[in-house]
Design a protein around this motif. Structure first.
Motif, PDB file in Angstrom:
ATOM      1  N   GLU A   1      31.613  41.429  26.745  1.00  0.00           N
ATOM      2  CA  GLU A   1      30.728  41.579  27.042  1.00  0.00           C
ATOM      3  C   GLU A   1      29.920  40.425  27.876  1.00  0.00           C
ATOM      4  O   GLU A   1      28.612  39.805  26.557  1.00  0.00           O
ATOM      5  N   LYS A   2      29.442  40.345  28.214  1.00  0.00           N
ATOM      6  CA  LYS A   2      29.481  39.560  29.956  1.00  0.00           C
ATOM      7  C   LYS A   2      29.848  38.060  28.943  1.00  0.00           C
ATOM      8  O   LYS A   2      31.027  37.891  29.128  1.00  0.00           O
ATOM      9  N   GLY A   3      28.894  37.622  28.439  1.00  0.00           N
ATOM     10  CA  GLY A   3      30.022  36.054  28.101  1.00  0.00           C
ATOM     11  C   GLY A   3      30.493  36.145  26.785  1.00  0.00           C
ATOM     12  O   GLY A   3      30.521  34.700  25.717  1.00  0.00           O
ATOM     13  N   LEU A   4      29.802  36.828  25.656  1.00  0.00           N
ATOM     14  CA  LEU A   4      29.953  37.381  24.665  1.00  0.00           C
ATOM     15  C   LEU A   4      31.091  37.755  24.259  1.00  0.00           C
ATOM     16  O   LEU A   4      31.528  39.365  24.622  1.00  0.00           O
ATOM     17  N   THR A   5      31.978  37.109  22.940  1.00  0.00           N
ATOM     18  CA  THR A   5      34.042  38.510  23.009  1.00  0.00           C
ATOM     19  C   THR A   5      33.124  38.062  21.669  1.00  0.00           C
ATOM     20  O   THR A   5      32.939  37.713  20.273  1.00  0.00           O
ATOM     21  N   ILE A   6      34.025  39.593  21.506  1.00  0.00           N
ATOM     22  CA  ILE A   6      33.004  40.654  20.070  1.00  0.00           C
ATOM     23  C   ILE A   6      35.133  40.344  19.371  1.00  0.00           C
ATOM     24  O   ILE A   6      35.908  41.276  20.064  1.00  0.00           O
ATOM     25  N   ILE A   7      35.326  39.934  17.988  1.00  0.00           N
ATOM     26  CA  ILE A   7      36.327  40.386  17.730  1.00  0.00           C
ATOM     27  C   ILE A   7      36.099  41.589  16.091  1.00  0.00           C
ATOM     28  O   ILE A   7      35.077  40.690  15.725  1.00  0.00           O
ATOM     29  N   SER A   8      35.993  42.684  16.570  1.00  0.00           N
ATOM     30  CA  SER A   8      36.578  43.441  15.390  1.00  0.00           C
ATOM     31  C   SER A   8      37.581  43.258  14.472  1.00  0.00           C
ATOM     32  O   SER A   8      38.954  44.081  14.862  1.00  0.00           O
ATOM     33  N   ILE A   9      37.629  43.352  13.466  1.00  0.00           N
ATOM     34  CA  ILE A   9      38.997  43.655  12.192  1.00  0.00           C
ATOM     35  C   ILE A   9      39.123  45.489  12.107  1.00  0.00           C
ATOM     36  O   ILE A   9      38.039  46.085  12.358  1.00  0.00           O
ATOM     37  N   ASN A  10      40.614  45.700  12.398  1.00  0.00           N
ATOM     38  CA  ASN A  10      40.887  47.189  12.513  1.00  0.00           C
ATOM     39  C   ASN A  10      41.696  47.551  11.585  1.00  0.00           C
ATOM     40  O   ASN A  10      42.852  47.281  11.540  1.00  0.00           O
ATOM     41  N   ASP A  11      40.893  47.558  10.325  1.00  0.00           N
ATOM     42  CA  ASP A  11      41.765  47.898   8.994  1.00  0.00           C
ATOM     43  C   ASP A  11      41.229  48.787   8.362  1.00  0.00           C
ATOM     44  O   ASP A  11      41.097  48.792   6.815  1.00  0.00           O
ATOM     45  N   ALA A  12      40.065  49.671   9.335  1.00  0.00           N
ATOM     46  CA  ALA A  12      39.242  50.438   8.342  1.00  0.00           C
ATOM     47  C   ALA A  12      39.453  51.294   7.521  1.00  0.00           C
ATOM     48  O   ALA A  12      41.214  51.639   7.057  1.00  0.00           O
ATOM     49  N   PRO A  13      39.073  51.625   5.920  1.00  0.00           N
ATOM     50  CA  PRO A  13      37.913  51.188   5.525  1.00  0.00           C
ATOM     51  C   PRO A  13      37.571  50.008   5.452  1.00  0.00           C
ATOM     52  O   PRO A  13      36.510  49.402   4.418  1.00  0.00           O
ATOM     53  N   TRP A  14      38.984  49.308   4.230  1.00  0.00           N
ATOM     54  CA  TRP A  14      39.085  47.533   3.625  1.00  0.00           C
ATOM     55  C   TRP A  14      38.599  46.707   4.639  1.00  0.00           C
ATOM     56  O   TRP A  14      38.233  45.429   4.345  1.00  0.00           O
ATOM     57  N   ASN A  15      39.047  47.358   5.995  1.00  0.00           N
ATOM     58  CA  ASN A  15      39.341  46.136   7.260  1.00  0.00           C
ATOM     59  C   ASN A  15      39.724  44.490   5.806  1.00  0.00           C
ATOM     60  O   ASN A  15      39.145  44.137   6.331  1.00  0.00           O
ATOM     61  N   MET A  16      40.527  44.866   5.551  1.00  0.00           N
ATOM     62  CA  MET A  16      41.278  43.564   4.977  1.00  0.00           C
ATOM     63  C   MET A  16      41.896  41.978   5.867  1.00  0.00           C
ATOM     64  O   MET A  16      42.447  42.825   7.337  1.00  0.00           O
ATOM     65  N   MET A  17      41.859  41.240   5.082  1.00  0.00           N
ATOM     66  CA  MET A  17      42.339  40.407   6.046  1.00  0.00           C
ATOM     67  C   MET A  17      43.718  40.011   6.330  1.00  0.00           C
ATOM     68  O   MET A  17      44.511  38.936   4.901  1.00  0.00           O
TER      69      MET A  17
END
Length: 273
Positions: A20-36
């Protein structure tokens, strides 16, 4: 997040990226726990140099899909398979240290949202970011590795101590203590506490402010002075600051800033030349 700005990605991707404009959004995609997961770290390590080199990216936001949890940390099922292999464990944790160091040293402001479980790596990644916003209710923030018979492995003890001081770090780590958003704010772990339903909106607002209102060259020069200078002598830190001054004076954004001041208008910083 704007659907129009989301890059083409599989629903199975470990994280989703949008801009969004100059902002890059990184969203963890492993709901509901969103493990890394290991896959998450592999893809993130590949992405970070591209974000650093892309001058159109002026700020980054880490968040997660859903509204339950930012991240419950590492996928322990993947870790158990490597428990007896010291070389594999060293390589795995070395990668995580590299990735978090890369986030911290991007030279661009990075924001994290904390909500629900923010445990282990789910706190260590936000601590590598420069701004942390927490939900007012429901946060469980901590480094609970002592409950697992081990210790923080992604730089958590070092960063937590530097952020909140030794007393609070000892209290949280030795007791495997989980704190909420208001307590995290009280001890200086987060910058703001926000109503749950406004958290992501506020994080994007802050990200856009950082991405559009401030000179990117000057920002990239001063951030290492602040981040690295805290571990240096004052004399060394002052030398870094002087180099940053010389590297920014005379730049196009410096000229724009001075002209805007003299003309009593808001400066427009659009490049890093």
């Amino acid at each position: 997040m704007s659907e129009a700005s989301t890059q083409d990605q599989s629903s199975n991707s470990p994280f989703l990226v949008s801009k969004e404009k100059g902002l890059t959004i990184i969203s963890i995609n492993d709901a509901p726990w969103n493990m890394m997961s290991m896959e998450f770290m592999d893809e993130l390590e590949a992405l970070l140099p591209k974000l650093k080199a892309d001058h159109s990216v002026r700020a980054i936001l880490f968040t997660s899909e859903g509204s339950d949890n930012f991240s419950a940390g590492m996928n322990l099922k993947q870790l158990i398979g490597k428990a007896g292999d010291q070389a594999a464990l060293s390589a795995l944790f070395d990668q995580r240290l590299r990735v978090l160091s890369a986030i911290e040293n991007l030279g661009k402001p990075v924001i994290a949202t904390l909500f629900g479980y923010c445990l282990g790596g789910g706190l260590e990644l936000p601590m590598a970011c420069h701004f942390r916003l927490a939900a007012k209710e429901g946060c469980k923030i901590g480094l609970p590795e002592m409950d697992l018979g081990t210790v923080p492995a992604w730089g958590g003890s070092a960063r937590l101590t530097r952020i909140v001081g030794r007393m609070h770090a000892l209290d949280m780590i030795l007791r495997a203590k989980k704190i909420d958003g208001p307590e995290a704010y009280r001890i200086g772990l987060v910058n703001e506490v926000v109503d749950n339903d406004k958290l992501k909106e506020r994080a994007i607002e802050l990200g856009l402010e950082l991405a559009t209102n401030f000179p990117p060259l000057a920002m990239s020069e001063i951030m290492p002075v602040i981040i690295k200078g805290s571990d240096m002598s004052q004399e060394e830190s002052l030398r870094m600051e002087r180099e940053a001054v010389l590297n920014t004076m005379g730049s196009s954004e410096n000229q724009e800033g001075m002209m805007a001041f003299l003309e009593k208008r808001t400066p427009v910083f659009s490049d890093r030349s």
